[in-house]
Scaffold this motif. Structure first.
Motif, PDB file in Angstrom:
ATOM      1  N   ARG A 332       0.821  -1.208   0.000  1.00 41.78           N
ATOM      2  CA  ARG A 332       0.000   0.000   0.000  1.00 41.78           C
ATOM      3  C   ARG A 332       0.857   1.261   0.000  1.00 41.78           C
ATOM      4  O   ARG A 332       0.483   2.277  -0.605  1.00 41.78           O
ATOM      5  CB  ARG A 332      -0.912   0.037   1.231  1.00 41.78           C
ATOM      6  N   ARG A 334       3.678   1.848  -1.447  1.00 42.18           N
ATOM      7  CA  ARG A 334       4.168   2.159  -2.788  1.00 42.18           C
ATOM      8  C   ARG A 334       3.054   2.732  -3.663  1.00 42.18           C
ATOM      9  O   ARG A 334       3.295   3.574  -4.534  1.00 42.18           O
ATOM     10  CB  ARG A 334       4.754   0.910  -3.437  1.00 42.18           C
ATOM     11  N   GLU A 335       1.818   2.292  -3.440  1.00 47.07           N
ATOM     12  CA  GLU A 335       0.683   2.726  -4.252  1.00 47.07           C
ATOM     13  C   GLU A 335       0.103   4.065  -3.795  1.00 47.07           C
ATOM     14  O   GLU A 335      -0.640   4.701  -4.539  1.00 47.07           O
ATOM     15  CB  GLU A 335      -0.436   1.673  -4.172  1.00 47.07           C
ATOM     16  N   CYS A 336       0.424   4.500  -2.594  1.00 45.08           N
ATOM     17  CA  CYS A 336      -0.270   5.625  -1.967  1.00 45.08           C
ATOM     18  C   CYS A 336       0.045   6.955  -2.651  1.00 45.08           C
ATOM     19  O   CYS A 336       1.223   7.307  -2.843  1.00 45.08           O
ATOM     20  CB  CYS A 336       0.109   5.708  -0.493  1.00 45.08           C
ATOM     21  N   ARG A 337      -1.002   7.706  -2.988  1.00 46.86           N
ATOM     22  CA  ARG A 337      -0.816   9.007  -3.627  1.00 46.86           C
ATOM     23  C   ARG A 337      -0.326  10.060  -2.639  1.00 46.86           C
ATOM     24  O   ARG A 337       0.057  11.151  -3.030  1.00 46.86           O
ATOM     25  CB  ARG A 337      -2.109   9.471  -4.279  1.00 46.86           C
ATOM     26  N   ASP A 368      -8.202   1.993   2.033  1.00 54.19           N
ATOM     27  CA  ASP A 368      -7.700   1.770   0.684  1.00 54.19           C
ATOM     28  C   ASP A 368      -8.190   2.842  -0.297  1.00 54.19           C
ATOM     29  O   ASP A 368      -7.426   3.313  -1.145  1.00 54.19           O
ATOM     30  CB  ASP A 368      -8.122   0.386   0.184  1.00 54.19           C
ATOM     31  N   ARG A 372      -5.832   6.129  -2.640  1.00 56.16           N
ATOM     32  CA  ARG A 372      -5.862   6.223  -4.107  1.00 56.16           C
ATOM     33  C   ARG A 372      -6.615   7.451  -4.599  1.00 56.16           C
ATOM     34  O   ARG A 372      -6.542   7.781  -5.782  1.00 56.16           O
ATOM     35  CB  ARG A 372      -6.501   4.971  -4.696  1.00 56.16           C
TER      36      ARG A 372
END
Length: 374
Positions: A332, A334-337, A368, A372
Motif C-alpha cells: 500500500r 508504494r501505491e499511496c498518492r 484503501d 488512491r
C-alpha cells in the motif's frame, strides 16, 4: 510529529519552526542508559546490556554534537536520571551551548531535582503517563509509578520547566485518552504527545496492544475533538506520519478545503517520516540508528566513526536507501498518492508486522480508497 493543534486550530506550537524546516543537522536522541525501574509493556530499550560510553567518550561526543550544530539533544534511556553521570553530562552539554530536552518516566523527580533541571537550562521535559492511575500503573508494570510521576510533573511545572505528557495509544490505554487530556489541564502541562504503540523491543511480544485501523481512526477522531476542546494545550501525535493526512481528509469532509490544503502543504514541506535524516537515535553503546525502534539497523558507531561521518557521509546501504524510500517501499505504501506527505511512514513498524523493513506499514490509518483518491 504531527502538530494536531496547528492543523485543526491554526495555532503554532513550540517546535513548529524545526518541524517544518530542513535543519543542517538532525535532532539527536541520546539514550544514556538501559537502566530503568519500570517494566513498561512497550519499552524499546528492554535489555540488560550496559556497554555505556566512558566519561572521555561522552565529552568527545558532546564536542562533536556542538560542532555539528544539532538543533536539540534529547536525553532519554531507559531512564536517563539513573545514569551515574547524568548531571555531569547535562552540565557539560550546557557549557557547550547545546539545547537539551529530557524524556523521563518522572518517578525520580522531586522539587529539588526539578529546580536543578531548570537551573541547568533544560528546554523541555516530557514525562510518560499512560492514562489514569490504574491504567498507567498497569501499563508501566509498577504500582505507584503514576503518583510518583505526578509529583515529578507538578514539581517541574512549579520550577517553570516547560513540561509535557507522553501518552502511548494502545489497546490497554485507548479508553483513558479523555483522562489524559483532563490530567494535562489539571497539571498545567504545555504539551501532550500521543505516541502510537510500536511492536518493538518488549512490545514485540505484545502485538495485541496495537490498535486495528478502524480503532486507530476512532481514536484519532476522539483525539481531534479533545484537542479542539483544549485550545491552550499543544497536542501532537508521534510515530505515525500518516495521521496528518487523516486529519487533512477529515477537514475536507467537514468542508474546510482551504485549511485542509494548508495542512497538506505543511506535510509536504516537512517531508513526512525522516528517521535517520532529521532525527537519529544514539544508543548508550555508541551505535547510531534511524530511530529507537530500528535497533537492528545501525547507521554507524561512535567513537569508531565520528558523528559527522555517521550522519552526513554514511556509506551504509540503509542510510542511502532512507534518502530514496519511494524506490524501495512495497504494498500500500508504494501505491499511496500521499507518499510525499508521510514518506512511507514508520519503517520499523512495517518490519515488525511484515518481516520486511520496506513492507507496508500496517499502522497507517488511511483506508484503501483514501490512499488512491485525489
Amino acid at each position: 510529529m504531527i502538530p494536531v493543534t496547528r492543523f485543526l486550530l491554526g495555532r503554532s506550537g513550540g517546535g513548529d519552526g524545526l518541524r517544518f524546516s530542513r535543519p543542517g543537522a538532525p535532532v539527536v536522541v541520546w539514550h544514556l542508559t538501559p537502566r530503568c525501574d519500570l517494566r513498561c509493556r512497550h519499552c524499546y530499550a528492554a535489555t540488560e546490556d550496559r556497554g555505556e560510553l566512558t566519561p572521555q567518550e561522552e565529552r568527545r561526543l558532546l564536542d562533536e554534537l556542538a560542532a555539528l550544530g544539532v538543533p536539540v539533544l534529547l536525553l532519554s534511556g531507559g531512564e536517563p536520571l539513573l545514569h551515574p553521570r547524568f548531571w555531569t553530562i547535562l552540565d557539560e552539554a550546557r557549557r557547550r551551548g547545546l539545547r537539551v530536552a529530557l524524556s523521563t518516566n518522572g518517578v525520580h523527580i522531586d522539587g529539588e531535582t526539578a529546580r536543578r533541571l531548570g537551573d541547568a537550562g533544560i528546554v523541555y521535559a516530557g514525562v510518560s503517563i499512560d492514562g489514569d492511575e490504574r491504567t498507567s500503573d498497569a501499563f508501566r508494570g509498577v504500582r505507584g509509578a503514576f503518583r510518583r510521576a505526578e509529583r515529578g510533573i507538578v514539581a517541574l511545572t512549579e520550577a517553570r520547566v516547560r513540561t509535557g505528557l507522553r501518552f502511548t495509544l494502545a489497546r490497554s490505554t485507548a479508553g483513558a485518552l479523555e483522562a489524559v487530556f483532563s490530567l494535562a489541564g489539571q497539571w498545567n502541562a504545555a504539551r501532550l504527545c500521543v505516541y502510537h504503540f510500536v511492536p518493538a523491543g518488549r512490545g514485540a511480544a505484545d502485538r495485541a496492544e496495537m490498535l486495528s485501523r478502524s480503532e486507530t481512526r476512532a481514536a484519532l477522531t476522539r483525539l481531534a475533538a479533545l484537542a479542539e476542546g483544549a485550545p491552550d494545550l499543544e497536542v501532537l501525535t508521534v510515530d505515525n506520519a500518516a495521521d496528518g493526512i487523516f486529519f487533512a481528509l477529515s477537514l475536507l469532509r467537514r468542508g474546510e478545503k482551504e485549511r485542509a490544503g494548508a495542512v497538506l502543504e505543511l506535510l509536504r514541506r516537512s517531508g513526512g517520516n525522516r528517521s535517520g535524516e532529521h532525527i537519529v537515535s544514539l544508543r548508550w553503546d555508541g551505535f547510531l540508528f534511524p530511530d529507537q525502534f530500528s535497533w537492528g539497523h545501525p547507521l554507524g558507531r561512535f567513537p569508531e566513526q565520528s558523528l559527522e561521518d555517521a550522519l552526513r557521509r554514511s556509506a551504509f546501504p540503509l542510510a542511502i536507501m532512507l534518502r530514496d524510500r519511494k524506490s524501495f517501499v512495497k504494498g500500500r505504501c508504494r501505491e499511496c498518492r500521499w507518499f510525499d506527505c508521510c514518506n512511507g511512514n514508520l519503517r520499523a513498524r512495517a518490519e515488525a508486522l511484515t518481516g520486511d523493513f520496506w513492507g507496508e506499514d500496517g499502522g497507517c490509518p488511511l483506508e484503501d480508497g483514501e490512499i488512491r483518491s485525489a
